[in-house]
Design a protein around this motif. Structure first.
Motif, PDB file in Angstrom:
ATOM      1  N   PHE A  83       9.546 -18.062  -1.330  1.00 15.84           N
ATOM      2  CA  PHE A  83      10.522 -18.389  -2.366  1.00 15.84           C
ATOM      3  C   PHE A  83      11.628 -17.342  -2.513  1.00 15.84           C
ATOM      4  O   PHE A  83      12.799 -17.720  -2.690  1.00 15.84           O
ATOM      5  CB  PHE A  83       9.806 -18.634  -3.694  1.00 15.84           C
ATOM      6  CG  PHE A  83       8.966 -19.884  -3.673  1.00 15.84           C
ATOM      7  CD1 PHE A  83       9.553 -21.131  -3.705  1.00 15.84           C
ATOM      8  CD2 PHE A  83       7.580 -19.805  -3.586  1.00 15.84           C
ATOM      9  CE1 PHE A  83       8.785 -22.288  -3.666  1.00 15.84           C
ATOM     10  CE2 PHE A  83       6.811 -20.952  -3.545  1.00 15.84           C
ATOM     11  CZ  PHE A  83       7.410 -22.194  -3.590  1.00 15.84           C
TER      12      PHE A  83
ATOM     13  N   LEU B  98      13.882 -18.097   0.377  1.00 15.93           N
ATOM     14  CA  LEU B  98      14.504 -19.418   0.183  1.00 15.93           C
ATOM     15  C   LEU B  98      15.651 -19.341  -0.820  1.00 15.93           C
ATOM     16  O   LEU B  98      16.763 -19.825  -0.551  1.00 15.93           O
ATOM     17  CB  LEU B  98      13.454 -20.416  -0.285  1.00 15.93           C
ATOM     18  CG  LEU B  98      13.968 -21.806  -0.684  1.00 15.93           C
ATOM     19  CD1 LEU B  98      14.562 -22.514   0.522  1.00 15.93           C
ATOM     20  CD2 LEU B  98      12.856 -22.634  -1.310  1.00 15.93           C
ATOM     21  N   VAL B  99      15.397 -18.742  -1.974  1.00 16.83           N
ATOM     22  CA  VAL B  99      16.419 -18.664  -3.025  1.00 16.83           C
ATOM     23  C   VAL B  99      17.635 -17.885  -2.534  1.00 16.83           C
ATOM     24  O   VAL B  99      18.787 -18.290  -2.757  1.00 16.83           O
ATOM     25  CB  VAL B  99      15.822 -18.019  -4.296  1.00 16.83           C
ATOM     26  CG1 VAL B  99      16.916 -17.711  -5.303  1.00 16.83           C
ATOM     27  CG2 VAL B  99      14.784 -18.941  -4.920  1.00 16.83           C
TER      28      VAL B  99
ATOM     29  N   ALA C 167       7.822 -18.275  -7.720  1.00 14.13           N
ATOM     30  CA  ALA C 167       7.825 -16.879  -7.288  1.00 14.13           C
ATOM     31  C   ALA C 167       7.248 -15.963  -8.360  1.00 14.13           C
ATOM     32  O   ALA C 167       6.776 -14.858  -8.052  1.00 14.13           O
ATOM     33  CB  ALA C 167       9.246 -16.444  -6.939  1.00 14.13           C
TER      34      ALA C 167
ATOM     35  N   ILE D 133      15.499 -26.934  -6.143  1.00 11.33           N
ATOM     36  CA  ILE D 133      14.695 -25.895  -5.506  1.00 11.33           C
ATOM     37  C   ILE D 133      14.857 -24.549  -6.195  1.00 11.33           C
ATOM     38  O   ILE D 133      13.884 -23.811  -6.375  1.00 11.33           O
ATOM     39  CB  ILE D 133      15.054 -25.792  -4.011  1.00 11.33           C
ATOM     40  CG1 ILE D 133      14.367 -26.916  -3.244  1.00 11.33           C
ATOM     41  CG2 ILE D 133      14.643 -24.451  -3.425  1.00 11.33           C
ATOM     42  CD1 ILE D 133      14.700 -26.954  -1.769  1.00 11.33           C
ATOM     43  N   LEU D 134      16.074 -24.196  -6.602  1.00  5.80           N
ATOM     44  CA  LEU D 134      16.313 -22.866  -7.155  1.00  5.80           C
ATOM     45  C   LEU D 134      15.483 -22.585  -8.417  1.00  5.80           C
ATOM     46  O   LEU D 134      14.784 -21.562  -8.472  1.00  5.80           O
ATOM     47  CB  LEU D 134      17.803 -22.676  -7.433  1.00  5.80           C
ATOM     48  CG  LEU D 134      18.685 -22.561  -6.176  1.00  5.80           C
ATOM     49  CD1 LEU D 134      20.145 -22.411  -6.567  1.00  5.80           C
ATOM     50  CD2 LEU D 134      18.245 -21.392  -5.312  1.00  5.80           C
TER      51      LEU D 134
ATOM     52  N   ALA E  19      11.073 -20.818   5.038  1.00  5.09           N
ATOM     53  CA  ALA E  19      12.100 -20.730   3.995  1.00  5.09           C
ATOM     54  C   ALA E  19      13.483 -21.001   4.561  1.00  5.09           C
ATOM     55  O   ALA E  19      14.306 -21.679   3.927  1.00  5.09           O
ATOM     56  CB  ALA E  19      12.058 -19.349   3.344  1.00  5.09           C
TER      57      ALA E  19
ATOM     58  N   GLY F  86      11.768 -22.677  -7.374  1.00  9.25           N
ATOM     59  CA  GLY F  86      11.452 -21.492  -6.584  1.00  9.25           C
ATOM     60  C   GLY F  86      11.315 -20.252  -7.444  1.00  9.25           C
ATOM     61  O   GLY F  86      10.411 -19.440  -7.244  1.00  9.25           O
TER      62      GLY F  86
END
Length: 279
Positions: free
Chosen positions: A158, A161-162, A126, A118-119, A101, A122
């Motif tokens: 995720f 990552l977020v 998730a 991605i946001l 991530a 993700g």
């Protein structure tokens, strides 16, 4: 009679905690530990009294004393389950997912297209239920710990990552302009400004992921596992109506989860000491 005794125990614990909370030593570290300990002991005593005096079946709810005896008698088995589920499954998956991530967040940071894509993706992934994804990984990777680690990696990937992507965007324009004034290039700005500023966000994702890692590793074992593992033990013990063993595994999970979260929070306190949330 049982309810009266339980009420007396509750009032006694309430009175003692109230006295400690209002005392001059309420802010002392020792008192801060004693107060929740008294609350926990009060709950256990009420639980023990009600189960014993109301003659509640152990299949429905075993007494804390029975759980303690089972825990003490099953230490080798609990240790083997701990190694299989926590160390091999949860911890390995947690580390792989966190590292992946972090690197994906850095790659996405260099592209507005990836960041904006991605946001939402993700957030969607998730939200996928583990009961839907776990059987897929068990089918692909087999029933050993590797499939559990893969499930955990996906679950923790995720949220971390977020939070990391959001944290990398948190530095102000003035701060970035100042770095450019000093002649700092992208990587220097990233490591000396943006990642330190993003640390509270990163640790927020890491703390969320500690709980998800344990849940993912245990639940994934319900869909396929060798003859070891906490999820496997809980599933088979429920089938044998050995609820004391189920609760012994739950105790291990609670202790490990608390220690895991506390360790990450302690590291966060040392790394982000400058942040207002740590004051």
């Amino acid at each position: 009679m049982a309810y009266a005794i339980a009420l007396v125990i509750w009032i006694g614990g309430w009175w003692l905690n109230t006295r400690l909370s209002n005392s001059s030593a309420a802010d002392a570290p020792v008192v801060s530990l004693i107060i929740p300990t008294i609350f926990g002991v009060t709950i256990l005593l009420i639980w023990e009294v009600l189960v014993q005096m109301l003659d509640i079946s152990a299949v429905i709810l075993p007494a804390p004393s029975a759980i303690a005896v089972q825990f003490a008698n099953s230490l080798p088995l609990l240790w083997a389950d701990f190694q299989q589920t926590i160390i091999k499954g949860a911890l390995t998956g947690y580390l792989v997912g966190a590292v992946a991530a972090f690197f994906v967040a850095i790659i996405a940071d260099r592209s507005d297209f990836l960041t904006k894509g991605i946001l939402p993706v993700g957030a969607f992934l998730a939200a996928l239920p583990i009961v839907g994804t776990a059987p897929i990984f068990v089918k692909w990777l087999g029933s050993d710990w590797q499939s559990k680690a893969a499930v955990v990696s996906v679950m923790v990937f995720f949220p971390i990552l977020v939070n990391t992507v959001a944290g990398l965007k948190d530095s102000s324009a003035i701060q970035r302009d100042l770095m450019r004034t000093y002649g700092a290039r992208y990587w220097a700005t990233l490591f000396k400004l943006r990642i330190p500023v993003a640390m509270p966000f990163i640790f927020n994702g890491l703390k969320i992921a500690t709980t998800l890692a344990l849940i993912g590793a245990i639940v994934a074992e319900f869909f396929g596992s060798p003859t070891l593992g906490m999820g496997f033990r809980i599933s088979t013990s429920v089938g044998r109506l050995a609820m004391d063993m189920v609760w012994a595994e739950i105790v291990v999970t609670a202790l490990v989860g608390t220690a895991f979260y506390g360790a990450v929070a302690l590291i966060e306190k040392r790394v982000t000491f400058w942040h207002p949330s740590q004051r």
